[in-house]
Scaffold this motif. Structure first.
Motif, mmCIF file in Angstrom:
data_model
loop_
_atom_site.group_PDB
_atom_site.id
_atom_site.type_symbol
_atom_site.label_atom_id
_atom_site.label_comp_id
_atom_site.label_asym_id
_atom_site.label_seq_id
_atom_site.Cartn_x
_atom_site.Cartn_y
_atom_site.Cartn_z
ATOM 1 N N GLN A 46 -34.261 -9.233 -36.806
ATOM 2 C CA GLN A 46 -34.256 -8.150 -37.785
ATOM 3 C C GLN A 46 -32.829 -7.674 -38.054
ATOM 4 O OE1 GLN A 46 -36.893 -7.171 -39.627
ATOM 5 N NE2 GLN A 46 -37.874 -8.875 -38.585
ATOM 6 N N ALA A 47 -32.010 -7.596 -37.017
ATOM 7 C CA ALA A 47 -30.619 -7.179 -37.198
ATOM 8 C C ALA A 47 -29.845 -8.214 -38.009
ATOM 9 C CB ALA A 47 -29.958 -6.973 -35.839
ATOM 10 N N PRO A 58 -27.116 -9.553 -43.904
ATOM 11 C CA PRO A 58 -26.977 -10.243 -45.196
ATOM 12 C C PRO A 58 -27.684 -9.510 -46.338
ATOM 13 C CG PRO A 58 -27.638 -11.805 -43.503
ATOM 14 C CD PRO A 58 -27.716 -10.440 -42.915
ATOM 15 N N ASP A 59 -28.783 -8.809 -46.025
ATOM 16 C CA ASP A 59 -29.448 -8.037 -47.072
ATOM 17 C C ASP A 59 -28.492 -7.019 -47.665
ATOM 18 O OD1 ASP A 59 -31.794 -9.421 -46.753
ATOM 19 O OD2 ASP A 59 -32.841 -7.834 -45.674
ATOM 20 N N GLU A 60 -27.731 -6.366 -46.803
ATOM 21 C CA GLU A 60 -26.758 -5.384 -47.283
ATOM 22 C C GLU A 60 -25.663 -6.067 -48.102
ATOM 23 O OE1 GLU A 60 -25.165 -1.793 -48.126
ATOM 24 O OE2 GLU A 60 -27.082 -2.189 -47.140
ATOM 25 N N ASP A 91 -28.565 -13.620 -55.797
ATOM 26 C CA ASP A 91 -29.974 -13.859 -56.104
ATOM 27 C C ASP A 91 -30.836 -12.877 -55.311
ATOM 28 O OD1 ASP A 91 -32.422 -14.871 -56.824
ATOM 29 O OD2 ASP A 91 -32.180 -16.787 -55.790
ATOM 30 N N ALA A 92 -31.465 -11.961 -56.002
ATOM 31 C CA ALA A 92 -32.281 -10.939 -55.340
ATOM 32 C C ALA A 92 -33.507 -11.544 -54.653
ATOM 33 C CB ALA A 92 -32.716 -9.878 -56.347
ATOM 34 N N ASP A 93 -33.988 -12.674 -55.131
ATOM 35 C CA ASP A 93 -35.138 -13.319 -54.489
ATOM 36 C C ASP A 93 -34.817 -13.753 -53.072
ATOM 37 O OD1 ASP A 93 -36.597 -12.986 -56.790
ATOM 38 O OD2 ASP A 93 -36.173 -15.001 -57.549
ATOM 39 N N LEU A 94 -33.580 -14.022 -52.797
ATOM 40 C CA LEU A 94 -33.181 -14.463 -51.468
ATOM 41 C C LEU A 94 -33.356 -13.359 -50.425
ATOM 42 C CD1 LEU A 94 -32.183 -17.049 -50.243
ATOM 43 C CD2 LEU A 94 -29.850 -16.275 -50.594
#
Length: 107
Positions: A66-67, A72-74, A83-86
């Motif tokens: 989760q960490a 990478p989400d940030e 790419d927002a789908d990623l």
């Protein structure tokens, strides 16, 4: 039961074993084994120790995963043309994640 349904179920079971409720189930099972079973003989202790360590490892791995995903989400949010789908790839089954990785590496 379809293969996709089984994969989804296995993923949910894996996540469920990383929750604190899994430890409650483990403790209740151990108590029942002590009271109703043959007591705490060496093989009983080995089985319970193995199960307990598996739950601890699963919890640590889930926390680390989760960490790793949060970072990478940030970064994807910060980069406007990413790419927002990623960002939702971690909600997919392992096979779908492998396909996404192959697609990203190929591009």
């Amino acid at each position: 039961m379809s293969l996709a349904c089984i994969r989804g179920w296995l993923t949910k079971v894996g996540v469920a074993t990383s929750r604190p409720a899994a430890f409650v189930v483990f403790l209740a099972y151990g108590a029942c084994w002590l009271v109703l079973g043959s007591g705490l003989e060496w093989h009983s202790m080995a089985t319970l120790a193995t199960w307990g360590m598996t739950l601890l490892i699963q919890r640590a791995e889930h926390r680390d995963t989760q960490a790793i995903h949060a970072k990478p989400d940030e970064l994807l949010k910060a980069v406007g043309d990413a790419d927002a789908d990623l960002m939702d790839v971690d909600k997919k089954d392992a096979e779908e994640v492998e396909q996404e990785r192959a697609h990203v590496q190929a591009s």
